[in-house]
Design a protein around this motif. Structure first.
Motif, PDB file in Angstrom:
ATOM      1  N   ILE A  18      15.067  11.951  74.982  1.00 39.26           N
ATOM      2  CA  ILE A  18      14.697  12.036  74.269  1.00 39.26           C
ATOM      3  C   ILE A  18      13.937  13.838  75.073  1.00 39.26           C
ATOM      4  N   LEU A  19      12.854  13.212  76.336  1.00 34.60           N
ATOM      5  CA  LEU A  19      12.358  14.231  77.072  1.00 34.60           C
ATOM      6  C   LEU A  19      12.892  15.547  76.897  1.00 34.60           C
ATOM      7  N   SER A  20      14.092  15.503  77.446  1.00 33.63           N
ATOM      8  CA  SER A  20      15.314  16.760  77.873  1.00 33.63           C
ATOM      9  C   SER A  20      15.171  16.914  76.211  1.00 33.63           C
ATOM     10  N   LEU A  21      15.402  16.365  75.384  1.00 35.13           N
ATOM     11  CA  LEU A  21      15.555  17.374  73.507  1.00 35.13           C
ATOM     12  C   LEU A  21      14.755  18.005  73.047  1.00 35.13           C
ATOM     13  N   GLN A  22      13.100  17.012  73.610  1.00 32.32           N
ATOM     14  CA  GLN A  22      11.406  17.758  73.737  1.00 32.32           C
ATOM     15  C   GLN A  22      11.118  19.487  74.128  1.00 32.32           C
ATOM     16  N   THR A  23      12.369  18.877  75.655  1.00 34.52           N
ATOM     17  CA  THR A  23      11.798  20.384  76.320  1.00 34.52           C
ATOM     18  C   THR A  23      12.447  21.165  76.361  1.00 34.52           C
ATOM     19  N   ILE A  24      13.655  21.585  75.090  1.00 29.93           N
ATOM     20  CA  ILE A  24      14.932  21.999  74.936  1.00 29.93           C
ATOM     21  C   ILE A  24      14.046  23.157  73.804  1.00 29.93           C
ATOM     22  N   SER A  25      13.476  21.573  72.767  1.00 28.03           N
ATOM     23  CA  SER A  25      12.856  22.820  72.225  1.00 28.03           C
ATOM     24  C   SER A  25      11.362  23.462  72.214  1.00 28.03           C
ATOM     25  N   PHE A  26      10.565  23.474  72.768  1.00 26.40           N
ATOM     26  CA  PHE A  26       9.660  23.330  73.593  1.00 26.40           C
ATOM     27  C   PHE A  26       9.749  24.686  73.567  1.00 26.40           C
ATOM     28  N   GLY A  27      11.372  25.206  74.822  1.00 26.99           N
ATOM     29  CA  GLY A  27      11.984  26.386  75.027  1.00 26.99           C
ATOM     30  C   GLY A  27      12.272  27.222  74.160  1.00 26.99           C
ATOM     31  N   LEU A  28      12.626  26.397  73.760  1.00 29.10           N
ATOM     32  CA  LEU A  28      13.267  27.838  72.249  1.00 29.10           C
ATOM     33  C   LEU A  28      11.364  28.489  71.672  1.00 29.10           C
ATOM     34  N   VAL A  29      10.906  27.673  71.256  1.00 30.35           N
ATOM     35  CA  VAL A  29       9.758  27.497  70.360  1.00 30.35           C
ATOM     36  C   VAL A  29       8.215  29.013  71.533  1.00 30.35           C
ATOM     37  N   MET A  30       8.065  28.666  72.814  1.00 30.24           N
ATOM     38  CA  MET A  30       7.519  29.072  73.629  1.00 30.24           C
ATOM     39  C   MET A  30       8.184  31.061  73.583  1.00 30.24           C
ATOM     40  N   SER A  31       9.607  31.028  74.403  1.00 30.14           N
ATOM     41  CA  SER A  31       9.683  32.275  73.944  1.00 30.14           C
ATOM     42  C   SER A  31       9.486  32.517  72.343  1.00 30.14           C
ATOM     43  N   VAL A  32       9.089  32.873  71.884  1.00 33.37           N
ATOM     44  CA  VAL A  32       8.597  33.395  70.533  1.00 33.37           C
ATOM     45  C   VAL A  32       7.006  33.448  70.466  1.00 33.37           C
ATOM     46  N   VAL A  33       6.343  32.220  71.212  1.00 30.12           N
ATOM     47  CA  VAL A  33       5.278  32.281  70.789  1.00 30.12           C
ATOM     48  C   VAL A  33       4.221  33.574  72.306  1.00 30.12           C
ATOM     49  N   LEU A  34       5.303  33.554  73.400  1.00 28.49           N
ATOM     50  CA  LEU A  34       5.000  33.880  74.356  1.00 28.49           C
ATOM     51  C   LEU A  34       5.183  35.886  74.001  1.00 28.49           C
TER      52      LEU A  34
END
Length: 191
Positions: A18-34
């Motif tokens: 689950i942590l790898s799924l969370q990391t992938i989704s977090f990476g996708l959203v952080m590109s937009v936020v940054l």
């Protein structure tokens, strides 16, 4: 006859991934936020170049065109983000019926969940980034300060972040997905 595959057991077995799924989704959203943070900084910290009136008119018409494309892209990507993952996973869910052992079935089910999540988020991220590029162009031209309505091009980013919050992969969400998407398919094959 009830299926011997349980949602609780599924989550227990795949919980390490689950942590790898969370990391992938977090990476996708952080590109937009940054990228959005960069646009805010550029808009409010730099003084805009004042172009000639002809160039201003040209930039304004370009931003209007890009804004219309952004609206179309948002509506189509929003629709596709909910339809494509569903349709693409249906055939793969049916293939889960072939498994007799729990571990391979749970691994395959997790792969289906992962593919659906990434497809949904990637479609929405594309629309969000396009809207932010329009905001970036407006920022560089000084149009965002003069015509704040062009900030609406950041709306797909807000939609993306909200959907990410509600789709964030956690144990409860995986358990719910297994219970309502996978289990009915498995029980259908037993009857």
């Amino acid at each position: 006859m009830k299926s011997s595959f349980s949602a609780e057991e599924f989550v227990e077995i795949v919980s390490k991934r689950i942590l790898s799924l969370q990391t992938i989704s977090f990476g996708l959203v952080m590109s937009v936020v940054l990228f959005f943070a960069l646009i805010l900084a550029l808009t409010f910290l730099q003084s805009p170049q004042i172009p000639s009136p002809q160039k201003q008119a040209s930039q304004l018409s370009e931003l209007k065109l890009f804004s219309m494309v952004n609206a179309i892209l948002l509506s189509s990507s929003f629709m596709m983000a909910f339809l494509l993952p569903h349709f693409s996973s249906q055939k793969r869910l049916l293939s889960l019926r072939q498994y007799q052992d729990k571990e391979p079935l749970y691994e395959s089910a997790l792969q289906i969940f992962r593919a659906s999540l990434i497809l949904k988020l990637a479609l929405l991220e594309g629309s969000a980034l396009f809207g932010l590029v329009v905001c970036f162009l407006g920022s560089q031209a000084g149009t965002l300060q003069k015509t704040p309505v062009f900030w609406l091009n950041a709306f797909p980013s807000l939609v993306f972040i909200l959907i990410w919050i509600f789709a964030f992969p956690n144990k409860a969400r995986l358990q719910h997905w297994f219970e309502f998407q996978v289990r009915p398919v498995l029980e259908e094959s037993i009857v």
